[in-house]
Design a protein around this motif. Structure first.
Motif, PDB file in Angstrom:
ATOM      1  N   GLN A 101      29.636 -21.819  56.888  1.00  0.00           N
ATOM      2  CA  GLN A 101      28.687 -21.668  57.995  1.00  0.00           C
ATOM      3  C   GLN A 101      27.968 -20.325  57.921  1.00  0.00           C
ATOM      4  OE1 GLN A 101      30.951 -22.266  61.581  1.00  0.00           O
ATOM      5  NE2 GLN A 101      30.669 -24.485  61.543  1.00  0.00           N
ATOM      6  N   GLY A 102      28.688 -19.292  57.544  1.00  0.00           N
ATOM      7  CA  GLY A 102      28.067 -17.962  57.391  1.00  0.00           C
ATOM      8  C   GLY A 102      26.999 -17.985  56.310  1.00  0.00           C
ATOM      9  N   ALA A 103      27.301 -18.629  55.197  1.00  0.00           N
ATOM     10  CA  ALA A 103      26.332 -18.713  54.094  1.00  0.00           C
ATOM     11  C   ALA A 103      25.118 -19.534  54.540  1.00  0.00           C
ATOM     12  CB  ALA A 103      26.987 -19.333  52.863  1.00  0.00           C
ATOM     13  N   THR A 104      25.359 -20.636  55.236  1.00  0.00           N
ATOM     14  CA  THR A 104      24.252 -21.478  55.708  1.00  0.00           C
ATOM     15  C   THR A 104      23.403 -20.716  56.720  1.00  0.00           C
ATOM     16  OG1 THR A 104      25.622 -23.447  55.397  1.00  0.00           O
ATOM     17  CG2 THR A 104      23.686 -23.690  56.791  1.00  0.00           C
ATOM     18  N   ALA A 105      24.058 -19.988  57.634  1.00  0.00           N
ATOM     19  CA  ALA A 105      23.319 -19.203  58.634  1.00  0.00           C
ATOM     20  C   ALA A 105      22.475 -18.139  57.951  1.00  0.00           C
ATOM     21  CB  ALA A 105      24.299 -18.566  59.622  1.00  0.00           C
ATOM     22  N   ALA A 106      22.981 -17.532  56.903  1.00  0.00           N
ATOM     23  CA  ALA A 106      22.218 -16.503  56.175  1.00  0.00           C
ATOM     24  C   ALA A 106      21.008 -17.134  55.499  1.00  0.00           C
ATOM     25  CB  ALA A 106      23.116 -15.816  55.154  1.00  0.00           C
ATOM     26  N   ARG A 107      21.169 -18.308  54.926  1.00  0.00           N
ATOM     27  CA  ARG A 107      20.042 -18.995  54.284  1.00  0.00           C
ATOM     28  C   ARG A 107      18.981 -19.374  55.311  1.00  0.00           C
ATOM     29  NH1 ARG A 107      22.247 -23.759  50.769  1.00  0.00           N
ATOM     30  NH2 ARG A 107      20.031 -24.029  50.374  1.00  0.00           N
ATOM     31  N   ILE A 108      19.449 -19.879  56.460  1.00  0.00           N
ATOM     32  CA  ILE A 108      18.479 -20.263  57.511  1.00  0.00           C
ATOM     33  C   ILE A 108      17.743 -19.023  58.006  1.00  0.00           C
ATOM     34  CG2 ILE A 108      18.286 -21.125  59.886  1.00  0.00           C
ATOM     35  CD1 ILE A 108      20.543 -23.081  59.208  1.00  0.00           C
ATOM     36  N   VAL A 112      13.743 -18.363  58.041  1.00  0.00           N
ATOM     37  CA  VAL A 112      13.002 -18.055  59.272  1.00  0.00           C
ATOM     38  C   VAL A 112      12.196 -16.770  59.072  1.00  0.00           C
ATOM     39  CG1 VAL A 112      13.264 -17.321  61.697  1.00  0.00           C
ATOM     40  CG2 VAL A 112      14.551 -19.279  60.824  1.00  0.00           C
ATOM     41  N   GLU A 113      12.783 -15.785  58.448  1.00  0.00           N
ATOM     42  CA  GLU A 113      12.089 -14.518  58.188  1.00  0.00           C
ATOM     43  C   GLU A 113      10.894 -14.741  57.248  1.00  0.00           C
ATOM     44  OE1 GLU A 113      14.965 -11.679  56.800  1.00  0.00           O
ATOM     45  OE2 GLU A 113      15.960 -11.600  58.770  1.00  0.00           O
ATOM     46  N   ARG A 114      11.111 -15.595  56.295  1.00  0.00           N
ATOM     47  CA  ARG A 114      10.047 -15.879  55.333  1.00  0.00           C
ATOM     48  C   ARG A 114       8.884 -16.580  56.003  1.00  0.00           C
ATOM     49  NH1 ARG A 114      11.588 -19.131  50.013  1.00  0.00           N
ATOM     50  NH2 ARG A 114       9.453 -19.273  49.362  1.00  0.00           N
ATOM     51  N   VAL A 115       9.205 -17.532  56.894  1.00  0.00           N
ATOM     52  CA  VAL A 115       8.139 -18.271  57.589  1.00  0.00           C
ATOM     53  C   VAL A 115       7.403 -17.336  58.547  1.00  0.00           C
ATOM     54  CG1 VAL A 115       7.717 -20.096  59.299  1.00  0.00           C
ATOM     55  CG2 VAL A 115       9.250 -20.503  57.371  1.00  0.00           C
ATOM     56  N   SER A 116       8.113 -16.503  59.234  1.00  0.00           N
ATOM     57  CA  SER A 116       7.470 -15.635  60.209  1.00  0.00           C
ATOM     58  C   SER A 116       6.741 -14.440  59.570  1.00  0.00           C
ATOM     59  CB  SER A 116       8.480 -15.126  61.225  1.00  0.00           C
ATOM     60  OG  SER A 116       9.504 -14.384  60.572  1.00  0.00           O
ATOM     61  N   ALA A 117       6.941 -14.207  58.306  1.00  0.00           N
ATOM     62  CA  ALA A 117       6.275 -13.094  57.595  1.00  0.00           C
ATOM     63  C   ALA A 117       4.808 -13.408  57.350  1.00  0.00           C
ATOM     64  CB  ALA A 117       6.991 -12.818  56.297  1.00  0.00           C
ATOM     65  N   GLY A 118       4.457 -14.618  57.359  1.00  0.00           N
ATOM     66  CA  GLY A 118       3.070 -14.949  57.139  1.00  0.00           C
ATOM     67  C   GLY A 118       2.901 -16.014  56.096  1.00  0.00           C
ATOM     68  N   PRO A 119       1.643 -16.382  55.860  1.00  0.00           N
ATOM     69  CA  PRO A 119       1.397 -17.419  54.873  1.00  0.00           C
ATOM     70  C   PRO A 119       1.741 -16.929  53.459  1.00  0.00           C
ATOM     71  CG  PRO A 119      -0.672 -16.575  55.768  1.00  0.00           C
ATOM     72  CD  PRO A 119       0.439 -15.895  56.470  1.00  0.00           C
TER      73      PRO A 119
END
Length: 122
Positions: A101-108, A112-119
């Motif tokens: 779960q920790g590994a999955t949470a880190a991937r998610i 999320v950071e990648r999506v919110s960083a911009g196009p």
């Protein structure tokens, strides 16, 4: 000393002499016996034998109960050992699940950071 006094004294002496000749028997009260001494011993022996028989039965019951409790204790000890093994296995499984779960949470979180960083430009 008068004649009545001398008769009274003679009776008292006679009674004392008779009592002195008679063997001591605690069951005799005022020349009346509730229990005759020769029958007391067999009765006591019978009572002791009955008590001994009851005691033997109680000891036998206790030995049997002890054996039953020992086998129950062994069965419960085996169950406890099995439950401890199962508990350890479940704890290891839980730790593995928490790691996943920790590994999955880190991937998610990374997504999320990648999506919110911009196009993303290709």
């Amino acid at each position: 000393m008068s004649q009545s006094q001398s008769l009274k004294l003679a009776r008292t002496v006679a009674v004392r002499e008779i009592k002195a000749l008679r063997p001591y028997n605690p069951g005799i009260h005022r020349d009346f016996s509730l229990s005759y001494a020769p029958f007391e011993k067999p009765r006591k022996i019978k009572m002791l034998e009955a008590s001994l028989s009851q005691l033997e039965q109680l000891v036998s019951d206790l030995v049997q109960q002890n054996q039953s409790l020992l086998s129950t204790n062994q069965a419960l000890s085996a169950e406890l050992a099995q439950a401890k093994d199962e508990n350890e296995s479940l704890q290891l499984s839980l730790m593995e699940q928490e790691e996943k779960q920790g590994a999955t949470a880190a991937r998610i979180q990374a997504l999320v950071e990648r999506v919110s960083a911009g196009p993303v430009s290709a």
